[in-house]
Scaffold this motif. Structure first.
Motif, PDB file in Angstrom:
ATOM      1  N   GLU A  31     -10.375   1.887  -1.394  1.00 45.57           N
ATOM      2  CA  GLU A  31     -10.398   0.479  -1.013  1.00 45.57           C
ATOM      3  C   GLU A  31      -9.201   0.122  -0.138  1.00 45.57           C
ATOM      4  OE1 GLU A  31     -12.835  -1.694  -1.671  1.00 45.57           O
ATOM      5  OE2 GLU A  31     -13.943  -0.076  -2.667  1.00 45.57           O
ATOM      6  N   SER A  32      -9.358  -0.936   0.627  1.00 48.03           N
ATOM      7  CA  SER A  32      -8.230  -1.523   1.359  1.00 48.03           C
ATOM      8  C   SER A  32      -7.489  -2.443   0.393  1.00 48.03           C
ATOM      9  CB  SER A  32      -8.734  -2.315   2.568  1.00 48.03           C
ATOM     10  OG  SER A  32      -9.378  -1.462   3.490  1.00 48.03           O
ATOM     11  N   TRP A  33      -6.200  -2.177   0.223  1.00 47.94           N
ATOM     12  CA  TRP A  33      -5.407  -2.906  -0.756  1.00 47.94           C
ATOM     13  C   TRP A  33      -4.577  -4.001  -0.077  1.00 47.94           C
ATOM     14  CZ3 TRP A  33      -3.913  -1.764  -6.120  1.00 47.94           C
ATOM     15  CH2 TRP A  33      -4.776  -0.832  -6.728  1.00 47.94           C
ATOM     16  N   ILE A  34      -4.417  -5.101  -0.792  1.00 48.03           N
ATOM     17  CA  ILE A  34      -3.552  -6.202  -0.367  1.00 48.03           C
ATOM     18  C   ILE A  34      -2.452  -6.329  -1.409  1.00 48.03           C
ATOM     19  CG2 ILE A  34      -3.418  -8.666   0.148  1.00 48.03           C
ATOM     20  CD1 ILE A  34      -6.532  -8.445   0.676  1.00 48.03           C
ATOM     21  N   ASP A  35      -1.227  -6.098  -0.984  1.00 46.74           N
ATOM     22  CA  ASP A  35      -0.079  -6.129  -1.891  1.00 46.74           C
ATOM     23  C   ASP A  35       0.497  -7.541  -1.949  1.00 46.74           C
ATOM     24  OD1 ASP A  35       2.068  -5.445  -3.466  1.00 46.74           O
ATOM     25  OD2 ASP A  35       3.261  -4.613  -1.819  1.00 46.74           O
ATOM     26  N   HIS A  36       0.850  -7.997  -3.140  1.00 49.41           N
ATOM     27  CA  HIS A  36       1.477  -9.315  -3.286  1.00 49.41           C
ATOM     28  C   HIS A  36       2.927  -9.192  -3.737  1.00 49.41           C
ATOM     29  CE1 HIS A  36       1.108  -9.013  -7.700  1.00 49.41           C
ATOM     30  NE2 HIS A  36      -0.047  -8.425  -7.431  1.00 49.41           N
ATOM     31  N   ASP A  37       3.483  -7.980  -3.695  1.00 48.95           N
ATOM     32  CA  ASP A  37       4.868  -7.755  -4.120  1.00 48.95           C
ATOM     33  C   ASP A  37       5.549  -6.863  -3.090  1.00 48.95           C
ATOM     34  OD1 ASP A  37       7.239  -7.582  -5.457  1.00 48.95           O
ATOM     35  OD2 ASP A  37       6.487  -6.405  -7.135  1.00 48.95           O
ATOM     36  N   ILE A  38       5.755  -7.410  -1.898  1.00 55.55           N
ATOM     37  CA  ILE A  38       6.291  -6.621  -0.791  1.00 55.55           C
ATOM     38  C   ILE A  38       7.697  -6.104  -1.086  1.00 55.55           C
ATOM     39  CG2 ILE A  38       7.290  -8.599   0.422  1.00 55.55           C
ATOM     40  CD1 ILE A  38       6.385  -7.323   3.039  1.00 55.55           C
ATOM     41  N   HIS A  39       8.416  -6.755  -2.007  1.00 62.63           N
ATOM     42  CA  HIS A  39       9.786  -6.352  -2.313  1.00 62.63           C
ATOM     43  C   HIS A  39       9.844  -5.230  -3.357  1.00 62.63           C
ATOM     44  CE1 HIS A  39      11.296  -9.709   0.029  1.00 62.63           C
ATOM     45  NE2 HIS A  39      10.442 -10.492  -0.591  1.00 62.63           N
ATOM     46  N   ASP A  40       8.683  -4.713  -3.769  1.00 63.23           N
ATOM     47  CA  ASP A  40       8.622  -3.618  -4.741  1.00 63.23           C
ATOM     48  C   ASP A  40       9.366  -3.985  -6.021  1.00 63.23           C
ATOM     49  OD1 ASP A  40       7.101  -1.878  -3.135  1.00 63.23           O
ATOM     50  OD2 ASP A  40       8.889  -1.309  -2.019  1.00 63.23           O
ATOM     51  N   GLY A  41       9.074  -5.162  -6.539  1.00 67.61           N
ATOM     52  CA  GLY A  41       9.643  -5.618  -7.795  1.00 67.61           C
ATOM     53  C   GLY A  41       8.950  -4.959  -8.971  1.00 67.61           C
ATOM     54  N   PRO A  42       9.243  -5.407 -10.192  1.00 76.29           N
ATOM     55  CA  PRO A  42       8.631  -4.794 -11.379  1.00 76.29           C
ATOM     56  C   PRO A  42       7.111  -4.801 -11.337  1.00 76.29           C
ATOM     57  CG  PRO A  42      10.454  -6.218 -12.011  1.00 76.29           C
ATOM     58  CD  PRO A  42      10.245  -6.441 -10.546  1.00 76.29           C
ATOM     59  N   THR A  43       6.501  -5.909 -10.880  1.00 75.58           N
ATOM     60  CA  THR A  43       5.037  -5.982 -10.834  1.00 75.58           C
ATOM     61  C   THR A  43       4.473  -4.929  -9.891  1.00 75.58           C
ATOM     62  OG1 THR A  43       5.032  -8.351 -11.353  1.00 75.58           O
ATOM     63  CG2 THR A  43       3.073  -7.453 -10.281  1.00 75.58           C
ATOM     64  N   GLY A  44       5.053  -4.832  -8.712  1.00 77.98           N
ATOM     65  CA  GLY A  44       4.572  -3.837  -7.751  1.00 77.98           C
ATOM     66  C   GLY A  44       4.732  -2.421  -8.252  1.00 77.98           C
ATOM     67  N   ARG A  45       5.847  -2.158  -8.933  1.00 75.57           N
ATOM     68  CA  ARG A  45       6.072  -0.799  -9.443  1.00 75.57           C
ATOM     69  C   ARG A  45       5.084  -0.452 -10.551  1.00 75.57           C
ATOM     70  NH1 ARG A  45      11.540  -2.471  -8.679  1.00 75.57           N
ATOM     71  NH2 ARG A  45      11.809  -2.922 -10.904  1.00 75.57           N
ATOM     72  N   ILE A  46       4.730  -1.429 -11.375  1.00 75.01           N
ATOM     73  CA  ILE A  46       3.747  -1.188 -12.435  1.00 75.01           C
ATOM     74  C   ILE A  46       2.404  -0.804 -11.820  1.00 75.01           C
ATOM     75  CG2 ILE A  46       2.377  -2.324 -14.235  1.00 75.01           C
ATOM     76  CD1 ILE A  46       4.933  -3.976 -14.887  1.00 75.01           C
ATOM     77  N   ILE A  47       1.992  -1.532 -10.778  1.00 76.34           N
ATOM     78  CA  ILE A  47       0.709  -1.254 -10.125  1.00 76.34           C
ATOM     79  C   ILE A  47       0.744   0.114  -9.441  1.00 76.34           C
ATOM     80  CG2 ILE A  47      -0.851  -1.985  -8.279  1.00 76.34           C
ATOM     81  CD1 ILE A  47       0.029  -4.894  -8.917  1.00 76.34           C
ATOM     82  N   THR A  48       1.831   0.415  -8.763  1.00 77.89           N
ATOM     83  CA  THR A  48       1.944   1.704  -8.066  1.00 77.89           C
ATOM     84  C   THR A  48       1.872   2.867  -9.049  1.00 77.89           C
ATOM     85  OG1 THR A  48       3.254   0.716  -6.283  1.00 77.89           O
ATOM     86  CG2 THR A  48       3.408   3.107  -6.574  1.00 77.89           C
TER      87      THR A  48
END
Length: 316
Positions: A192-209
């Protein structure tokens, strides 16, 4: 002692890229800015700028001095605001730091409780994902999220209070083929084409990654933002999918739907950190109580995976 005003001007010149641009931003004459820079150079014994063509360029020493002084200047700015509040009679205040989705979902209830207790209180709310060192003031209450499988976060000088645990869900157009599934495995989102809502790679983004890596792939981002509302706007336009925590799932447009994730299930823990303060103890206690009540009300707000298995035979 170094002159804080000169350090502020140094920071402004480095940020603006030239003396003239900084002078415009600071509403000063270029000659005044240059004079302060020369005074700071004499005071420190450092070469702060060098000629570069028709302009100047900050030296590594100047950049390091700017970086090292940032925390001190921020503290001085906070002190000046405290003095101004005292001068204006705005002595009762509380500073809260939290992440964006929680600010929208829980802060109205928190501020209502604080105003009911103290009608004159000023509540300052900053987004700690954007300002990790704090907002205008040092936070009295700092609400953060962390992975369930990681070590608990402890902030120096703060007491830790676990508020809530929640799942992440995938948000996608209601017409998307995957919307026919009551539950979606992470591996199904590989292409899928992903849309990230945590461009700063905060805790939320790291959990998803980490969840994507656990499912054997790296998400292919077509857009990266720092706002979950903007991310859902792109998903609504059919540009891709986004993965959001449950607290951010309110108010989705009818053209979007959401599904729980599995293999792995994506979780996070929401934790409040409170500091001891001699004059704001009651306000801090009220804030923590209101946060706990908001967390309690959040738990049943979204159907879980079992509900979808029992009620969804096809696209909603």
């Amino acid at each position: 002692m170094l002159d804080p005003h000169r350090l502020t001007i140094l920071r402004a010149v480095i940020a603006a890229g030239s003396v003239h641009a900084a002078a415009r931003n600071l509403h000063l004459a270029p000659a005044t800015v240059s004079q302060h820079l020369r005074g700071l150079a004499r005071q420190t014994g450092l070469v702060l700028f060098e000629k570069n063509g028709r302009g100047i360029e900050a030296t590594p020493a100047a950049r390091q001095l700017c970086e090292a002084s940032a925390e001190t200047l921020t503290s001085l700015e906070r002190l000046e605001r405290t003095v101004e509040d005292l001068r204006q009679g705005r002595a009762e205040q509380i500073a809260i730091a939290c992440f964006a989705s929680l600010a929208q979902a829980w802060m109205p209830q928190v501020v209502t409780a604080l105003r009911a207790q103290s009608p004159e209180v000023v509540v300052e709310i900053s987004i700690n994902e954007l300002h990790p060192t704090g907002g205008r003031r040092v936070p009295d209450v700092d609400v953060r999220n962390e992975p369930l499988d990681g070590p608990p976060v402890h902030l120096e000088g703060y007491q830790r209070h676990v508020l809530h645990e929640e799942d992440f869900w995938v948000v996608l157009p209601a017409t998307h083929p995957l919307a026919a599934h009551p539950v979606i495995a992470m591996a199904q989102l590989r292409d899928e084409s992903w849309i990230d809502h945590d461009i700063h790679d905060g805790p939320t983004g790291r959990i998803i990654t980490r969840a994507c890596h656990a499912a054997g792939f790296t998400p292919h981002y077509i857009a990266r933002l720092d706002d979950h509302h903007a991310a859902t706007g792109l998903a609504e336009a059919g540009l891709g999918i986004t993965v959001l925590p449950r607290v951010a799932l309110t108010g989705l447009p009818g053209s979007l739907t959401m599904r729980p994730l599995t293999d792995p299930t994506v979780h996070r823990r929401i934790v409040a950190h409170t500091r001891t303060h001699p004059t704001r103890a009651q306000l801090i206690h009220t804030t923590l109580t209101a946060l706990r009540e908001a967390a309690r009300r959040t738990r049943p707000s979204t159907p879980d995976a079992h509900w979808f298995r029992d009620h969804c035979d096809g696209p909603p």
